[in-house]
Design an enzyme around this catalytic site. Structure first.
Site, short mmCIF file in Angstrom:
data_model
loop_
_atom_site.label_atom_id
_atom_site.label_comp_id
_atom_site.label_asym_id
_atom_site.label_seq_id
_atom_site.Cartn_x
_atom_site.Cartn_y
_atom_site.Cartn_z
N GLU A 152 -9.40 -6.52 0.05
CA GLU A 152 -10.21 -6.93 -0.92
C GLU A 152 -11.50 -6.96 -0.20
O GLU A 152 -12.79 -6.50 -0.65
CB GLU A 152 -10.26 -8.22 -1.54
CG GLU A 152 -8.91 -8.46 -2.51
CD GLU A 152 -8.76 -7.20 -3.51
OE1 GLU A 152 -9.67 -6.55 -3.93
OE2 GLU A 152 -7.62 -6.94 -3.88
N HIS A 155 -13.04 -3.43 -0.05
CA HIS A 155 -13.47 -2.84 -1.07
C HIS A 155 -14.91 -3.56 -1.21
O HIS A 155 -15.69 -2.70 -1.62
CB HIS A 155 -12.93 -3.45 -2.57
CG HIS A 155 -11.69 -2.92 -2.72
ND1 HIS A 155 -11.54 -1.37 -2.88
CD2 HIS A 155 -10.40 -3.31 -3.30
CE1 HIS A 155 -10.29 -1.17 -3.26
NE2 HIS A 155 -9.59 -2.21 -3.55
N HIS A 161 -9.40 2.98 -3.02
CA HIS A 161 -7.74 2.90 -2.71
C HIS A 161 -7.43 4.14 -2.10
O HIS A 161 -7.90 5.27 -2.20
CB HIS A 161 -6.97 2.81 -3.81
CG HIS A 161 -6.92 1.21 -4.46
ND1 HIS A 161 -6.83 1.22 -5.61
CD2 HIS A 161 -7.10 0.31 -3.92
CE1 HIS A 161 -6.94 -0.10 -5.99
NE2 HIS A 161 -7.14 -0.90 -4.71
N CYS A 162 -6.44 4.07 -0.99
CA CYS A 162 -6.11 4.87 -0.16
C CYS A 162 -4.75 5.49 -0.46
O CYS A 162 -3.90 4.61 -0.56
CB CYS A 162 -6.31 4.37 1.19
SG CYS A 162 -5.86 5.48 2.65
N CYS A 167 -1.90 2.11 5.07
CA CYS A 167 -3.10 1.75 5.31
C CYS A 167 -3.23 0.35 4.53
O CYS A 167 -2.89 0.22 3.20
CB CYS A 167 -4.09 2.81 4.81
SG CYS A 167 -5.89 2.38 4.72
N CYS A 186 -6.57 2.90 8.01
CA CYS A 186 -5.92 4.51 8.55
C CYS A 186 -7.67 5.07 8.96
O CYS A 186 -8.66 4.62 8.99
CB CYS A 186 -5.63 5.05 7.54
SG CYS A 186 -6.74 5.75 6.09
ZN LIG Z 1 -7.66 -2.49 -4.32
ZN LIG Z 2 -6.82 4.51 4.36
#
Ligand SMILES: [Zn+2]
Ligand SMILES: [Zn+2]
Length: 200
Positions: A152, A155, A161-162, A167, A186
């Site tokens: 969080e 963010h 998002h990955c 990650c 990552c």
């Molecule tokens: Zn998230």
């Molecule tokens: Zn990532």
């Protein structure tokens, strides 16, 4: 604690305004806030401070769900850090709560963040083994809390998002997702962090 008090605490504590602030909403085990403070400082290379505990976000409770509406918690956090202190606050605020959060269209959320206002909230409720009627596992609980907190706060640094399931910025829809990922970024996500000192 008003915004003025928040800033006063910030400056009295010597915390840098661009650092990470942890805000316990309701009674949170100090062992948890201590490990979060330590790990956030380590991951983001920023001064991380713990603010005095405030009451749980009862204003966000919804009888119909018997849960707490996460966007309203974020709104409340954002009001104090942006509208009221224009220009002075460039930090990152993470609230930690022990009430169950949800959002529209979702049964629950482990946490939520506002990328623009740099505020976030996590819930500890569903990170405990006991919630799933399994024996308590304090170290696993703390690991999960760290992953959700780093996610969080990530963010609030503008990360999205990955796709890499290892990650920390991978989206956790279920607890298994949280358990599969690490508390690390990552290579791609780390490169997207804005400050050089944060990227190390
Ligand atoms: Zn998230
Ligand atoms: Zn990532």
């Amino acid at each position: 604690v008003t915004t003025f008090a928040l800033l006063t605490i910030l400056f009295l504590s010597g915390a840098q305004p661009e650092g990470v602030l942890l805000l316990p909403l309701g009674q949170i085990d100090t062992a948890v806030t201590r490990v979060l403070r330590h790990e956030l400082a380590r991951r983001f290379h920023q001064v991380t401070s713990v603010l005095p505990t405030e009451s749980a976000p009862e204003y966000a409770f919804r009888w119909i769900r018997e849960q707490y509406y996460a966007p309203q918690v974020l709104d409340s956090l954002a009001r104090r850090t942006t509208a009221n202190v224009k220009g002075q606050w460039t930090g990152h605020l993470l609230a930690v709560t022990d009430v169950d959060l949800y959002d529209d269209g979702l049964n629950f959320v482990f946490g939520q963040a506002d990328l623009v206002d740099r505020v976030a909230v996590i819930s500890l409720v569903r990170l405990r083994e006991e919630y799933y009627r399994r024996p308590a596992n304090p170290s696993r609980f703390r690991e999960r809390a760290v992953r959700e907190a780093v996610h969080e706060v990530g963010h609030t640094y503008g990360l999205v998002h990955c796709p890499d399931p290892r990650c920390v910025m991978h989206y956790s829809q279920r607890l298994a997702d949280t358990d599969r990922k690490s508390s690390r970024f990552c290579r791609e996500c780390r490169a997207r962090l804005p400050h050089r000192e944060v990227r190390r």
